[in-house]
Design a protein around this motif. Structure first.
Motif, PDB file in Angstrom:
ATOM      1  N   MET A   1     -26.120 124.087   4.153  1.00 30.61           N
ATOM      2  CA  MET A   1     -25.157 123.014   4.052  1.00 30.61           C
ATOM      3  C   MET A   1     -25.404 122.021   5.185  1.00 30.61           C
ATOM      4  N   ILE A   2     -25.254 120.755   4.841  1.00 32.51           N
ATOM      5  CA  ILE A   2     -25.388 119.672   5.815  1.00 32.51           C
ATOM      6  C   ILE A   2     -23.992 119.115   6.053  1.00 32.51           C
ATOM      7  N   GLN A   3     -23.655 118.879   7.310  1.00 32.27           N
ATOM      8  CA  GLN A   3     -22.341 118.318   7.634  1.00 32.27           C
ATOM      9  C   GLN A   3     -22.505 117.027   8.409  1.00 32.27           C
ATOM     10  N   ALA A  29     -26.308 117.462  -5.811  1.00 36.49           N
ATOM     11  CA  ALA A  29     -25.558 117.818  -4.608  1.00 36.49           C
ATOM     12  C   ALA A  29     -24.127 118.230  -4.930  1.00 36.49           C
ATOM     13  N   VAL A  30     -23.638 119.180  -4.150  1.00 31.62           N
ATOM     14  CA  VAL A  30     -22.230 119.558  -4.181  1.00 31.62           C
ATOM     15  C   VAL A  30     -21.615 118.970  -2.914  1.00 31.62           C
ATOM     16  N   ILE A  31     -20.651 118.080  -3.093  1.00 32.14           N
ATOM     17  CA  ILE A  31     -20.095 117.321  -1.978  1.00 32.14           C
ATOM     18  C   ILE A  31     -18.637 117.699  -1.763  1.00 32.14           C
ATOM     19  N   ARG A  41     -19.400 117.313   3.728  1.00 33.21           N
ATOM     20  CA  ARG A  41     -20.279 118.478   3.638  1.00 33.21           C
ATOM     21  C   ARG A  41     -21.057 118.386   2.339  1.00 33.21           C
ATOM     22  N   VAL A  42     -22.365 118.584   2.437  1.00 35.20           N
ATOM     23  CA  VAL A  42     -23.230 118.450   1.274  1.00 35.20           C
ATOM     24  C   VAL A  42     -24.072 119.715   1.142  1.00 35.20           C
ATOM     25  N   GLU A  43     -24.058 120.289  -0.054  1.00 31.07           N
ATOM     26  CA  GLU A  43     -24.856 121.474  -0.332  1.00 31.07           C
ATOM     27  C   GLU A  43     -25.835 121.162  -1.453  1.00 31.07           C
TER      28      GLU A  43
END
Length: 66
Positions: A1-3, A29-31, A41-43
């Motif tokens: 996950m990117i934050q 992407a799941v945002i 947050r992006v997964e």
């Protein structure tokens, strides 16, 4: 996950703009956005730089969180 912390994201319109920008470059992407914390947050995205650039091009100033 990117934050990311996006301090200049202040309203529902901003949330929509940031979400759309990320989806444009990463449709899979799941945002998750927390407006109160100014957090995005992006997964499911392999390249954080692409996501960060998309948010910048939408007019916001993201900073990556560890």
């Amino acid at each position: 996950m990117i934050q990311f912390e996006v301090n200049d994201m202040t309203c529902g319109h901003c949330v929509g703009a940031v979400t759309a920008a990320v989806k444009d470059v990463a449709p899979e992407a799941v945002i998750s956005v927390d407006l109160a914390e100014r957090a995005v947050r992006v997964e499911g995205v392999p390249d954080a730089d692409v996501v960060e650039q998309a948010i910048r091009e939408a007019g916001y100033s993201p900073s990556r969180k560890a």
